[in-house]
Design a protein around this motif. Structure first.
Motif, PDB file in Angstrom:
ATOM      1  N   GLY A  80       0.527  -1.314  -0.087  1.00  0.00           N
ATOM      2  CA  GLY A  80       0.118   0.046   0.010  1.00  0.00           C
ATOM      3  C   GLY A  80       0.771   1.061  -0.129  1.00  0.00           C
ATOM      4  N   LYS A  81       2.089   1.199  -0.191  1.00  0.00           N
ATOM      5  CA  LYS A  81       2.910   2.288  -0.321  1.00  0.00           C
ATOM      6  C   LYS A  81       2.395   3.513  -1.120  1.00  0.00           C
ATOM      7  N   SER A  82       2.283   3.042  -2.399  1.00  0.00           N
ATOM      8  CA  SER A  82       1.895   4.248  -3.614  1.00  0.00           C
ATOM      9  C   SER A  82       0.680   4.566  -3.079  1.00  0.00           C
ATOM     10  N   SER A  83      -0.302   3.868  -2.670  1.00  0.00           N
ATOM     11  CA  SER A  83      -1.533   4.223  -2.291  1.00  0.00           C
ATOM     12  C   SER A  83      -1.452   5.240  -1.243  1.00  0.00           C
ATOM     13  N   VAL A  84      -0.751   5.275  -0.209  1.00  0.00           N
ATOM     14  CA  VAL A  84      -0.726   5.832   1.023  1.00  0.00           C
ATOM     15  C   VAL A  84      -0.110   7.386   0.524  1.00  0.00           C
ATOM     16  N   ALA A  85       0.900   7.208  -0.480  1.00  0.00           N
ATOM     17  CA  ALA A  85       1.659   8.499  -0.767  1.00  0.00           C
ATOM     18  C   ALA A  85       0.850   9.155  -1.733  1.00  0.00           C
ATOM     19  N   ALA A  86      -0.210   8.813  -2.553  1.00  0.00           N
ATOM     20  CA  ALA A  86      -0.940   9.213  -3.474  1.00  0.00           C
ATOM     21  C   ALA A  86      -2.132   9.904  -2.475  1.00  0.00           C
ATOM     22  N   GLY A  87      -2.521   9.113  -1.568  1.00  0.00           N
ATOM     23  CA  GLY A  87      -3.590   9.780  -0.648  1.00  0.00           C
ATOM     24  C   GLY A  87      -3.059  10.822   0.128  1.00  0.00           C
ATOM     25  N   LEU A  88      -1.737  10.980   0.534  1.00  0.00           N
ATOM     26  CA  LEU A  88      -1.320  11.969   1.296  1.00  0.00           C
ATOM     27  C   LEU A  88      -1.187  13.360   0.548  1.00  0.00           C
ATOM     28  N   ARG A  89      -0.823  13.060  -0.742  1.00  0.00           N
ATOM     29  CA  ARG A  89      -0.880  13.994  -1.560  1.00  0.00           C
ATOM     30  C   ARG A  89      -2.205  14.588  -1.996  1.00  0.00           C
ATOM     31  N   GLU A  90      -3.270  13.792  -2.018  1.00  0.00           N
ATOM     32  CA  GLU A  90      -4.580  14.183  -2.249  1.00  0.00           C
ATOM     33  C   GLU A  90      -5.107  14.967  -1.082  1.00  0.00           C
ATOM     34  N   LYS A  91      -4.751  14.556   0.111  1.00  0.00           N
ATOM     35  CA  LYS A  91      -5.342  15.273   1.188  1.00  0.00           C
ATOM     36  C   LYS A  91      -4.848  16.585   1.668  1.00  0.00           C
ATOM     37  N   PHE A  92      -3.333  16.576   1.349  1.00  0.00           N
ATOM     38  CA  PHE A  92      -2.506  17.527   1.478  1.00  0.00           C
ATOM     39  C   PHE A  92      -2.699  18.774   0.524  1.00  0.00           C
ATOM     40  N   GLY A  93      -2.557  18.347  -0.706  1.00  0.00           N
ATOM     41  CA  GLY A  93      -2.526  19.146  -1.866  1.00  0.00           C
ATOM     42  C   GLY A  93      -1.299  19.412  -2.642  1.00  0.00           C
ATOM     43  N   ARG A  94      -0.927  20.850  -3.110  1.00  0.00           N
ATOM     44  CA  ARG A  94       0.420  20.738  -3.950  1.00  0.00           C
ATOM     45  C   ARG A  94       1.463  21.025  -2.785  1.00  0.00           C
ATOM     46  N   ASN A  95       2.671  21.047  -3.347  1.00  0.00           N
ATOM     47  CA  ASN A  95       3.903  21.297  -2.614  1.00  0.00           C
ATOM     48  C   ASN A  95       4.357  20.060  -1.822  1.00  0.00           C
ATOM     49  N   LEU A  96       3.841  18.711  -2.370  1.00  0.00           N
ATOM     50  CA  LEU A  96       4.204  17.578  -1.635  1.00  0.00           C
ATOM     51  C   LEU A  96       4.981  16.631  -2.562  1.00  0.00           C
ATOM     52  N   ALA A  97       6.186  16.565  -2.584  1.00  0.00           N
ATOM     53  CA  ALA A  97       6.987  15.704  -3.722  1.00  0.00           C
ATOM     54  C   ALA A  97       6.789  14.158  -3.270  1.00  0.00           C
ATOM     55  N   ILE A  98       6.455  13.442  -4.303  1.00  0.00           N
ATOM     56  CA  ILE A  98       6.542  11.756  -4.163  1.00  0.00           C
ATOM     57  C   ILE A  98       8.071  11.262  -4.919  1.00  0.00           C
ATOM     58  N   VAL A  99       8.624  11.145  -4.121  1.00  0.00           N
ATOM     59  CA  VAL A  99       9.895  10.342  -4.545  1.00  0.00           C
ATOM     60  C   VAL A  99       9.707   8.799  -4.697  1.00  0.00           C
ATOM     61  N   GLY A 100       9.256   8.011  -5.580  1.00  0.00           N
ATOM     62  CA  GLY A 100       9.040   6.909  -5.633  1.00  0.00           C
ATOM     63  C   GLY A 100      10.221   6.139  -6.301  1.00  0.00           C
ATOM     64  N   GLN A 101      10.582   5.185  -5.502  1.00  0.00           N
ATOM     65  CA  GLN A 101      11.669   4.271  -5.864  1.00  0.00           C
ATOM     66  C   GLN A 101      11.271   3.630  -6.943  1.00  0.00           C
ATOM     67  N   ASP A 102      10.343   2.926  -7.576  1.00  0.00           N
ATOM     68  CA  ASP A 102      10.044   2.232  -8.549  1.00  0.00           C
ATOM     69  C   ASP A 102      10.133   3.340  -9.688  1.00  0.00           C
ATOM     70  N   ASN A 103       9.614   4.607  -9.657  1.00  0.00           N
ATOM     71  CA  ASN A 103       9.805   5.272 -10.749  1.00  0.00           C
ATOM     72  C   ASN A 103      11.294   5.722 -11.091  1.00  0.00           C
ATOM     73  N   LEU A 104      12.084   6.024 -10.175  1.00  0.00           N
ATOM     74  CA  LEU A 104      13.507   6.502 -10.331  1.00  0.00           C
ATOM     75  C   LEU A 104      14.196   5.054 -10.635  1.00  0.00           C
ATOM     76  N   ARG A 105      14.341   3.893 -10.026  1.00  0.00           N
ATOM     77  CA  ARG A 105      14.906   2.694 -10.464  1.00  0.00           C
ATOM     78  C   ARG A 105      14.367   2.165 -11.630  1.00  0.00           C
ATOM     79  N   ARG A 106      13.087   1.906 -11.738  1.00  0.00           N
ATOM     80  CA  ARG A 106      12.827   0.954 -13.048  1.00  0.00           C
ATOM     81  C   ARG A 106      12.546   1.994 -14.153  1.00  0.00           C
ATOM     82  N   VAL A 107      12.017   3.456 -14.145  1.00  0.00           N
ATOM     83  CA  VAL A 107      11.471   3.731 -15.409  1.00  0.00           C
ATOM     84  C   VAL A 107      12.746   4.890 -15.619  1.00  0.00           C
ATOM     85  N   VAL A 108      13.137   5.865 -14.672  1.00  0.00           N
ATOM     86  CA  VAL A 108      14.148   6.563 -14.996  1.00  0.00           C
ATOM     87  C   VAL A 108      15.548   5.927 -15.597  1.00  0.00           C
TER      88      VAL A 108
END
Length: 187
Positions: A26-54
């Motif tokens: 549930g890591k990604s779901s929690v991170a997305a939920g935090l951003r949804e509840k908080f709003g802008r100015n919350l950066a999500i640094v996802g291991q999967d994105n940086l490691r697998r995609v970038v």
């Protein structure tokens, strides 16, 4: 703001949140939920994105993604963003980087480990909407990746188990990090 003399990063006003756990915990779901509840100015640094995609890199000891995760989080904190670092982030591979990042951060830092049993991991994995991912990532992969209670040393993390709902977990992290008391910045 980064102070090169002291090695500190961010400000007293920035928040750093680390969310670790096994695949489908549930890591990604929690991170997305935090951003949804908080709003802008919350950066999500996802291991999967940086490691697998970038980088398109395998998760190995000493991998380049470890430094990239660290640099990305530091850059965002230094530019006034609150940061959520999320991923499997195995303790033996990422622990030193995460401890150094938490130590260097001037503001509030909170680390969480989502503790989900292997059987629940399998159930959650089967509900993922990405058919291509489900075809590529099998039960064998999940078993190989699974590490029971792969906690960072020193009691750095709060363990959240499956009794906590997604919304409960998001609310707990907002409250404990103080993000529930911070106004988002419209960037």
């Amino acid at each position: 703001m980064t102070d090169s003399l002291s090695g500190t990063v961010g400000s007293q006003d920035t928040r750093l949140i680390v969310i670790r756990g096994n695949s489908a915990s549930g890591k990604s779901s929690v991170a997305a939920g935090l951003r949804e509840k908080f709003g802008r100015n919350l950066a999500i640094v996802g291991q999967d994105n940086l490691r697998r995609v970038v980088l398109r890199e395998r998760d190995r000891p000493g991998g380049a993604n470890i430094g990239l995760i660290d640099l990305t989080a530091r850059y965002a904190l230094s530019n006034g963003f609150h940061v959520v670092v999320e991923g499997l982030l195995y303790a033996d591979r990422y622990g030193t980087m995460l401890k150094d990042l938490v130590r260097a951060h001037r503001g509030v830092s909170r680390c969480y480990y989502l503790d989900v049993p292997y059987t629940e991991t399998l159930l959650r994995h089967a509900t993922k909407a990405d058919a291509e991912y489900l075809e590529q990532v099998t039960e064998v992969h999940l078993r190989d990746w699974y590490r029971e209670k792969d906690l960072l040393p020193g009691g750095l993390e709060t363990v959240i188990d499956t009794v906590s709902t997604l919304d409960d977990t998001i609310q707990q992290i907002l409250r404990e990090s103080g993000l529930d008391q911070v106004l988002p910045t419209d960037r």
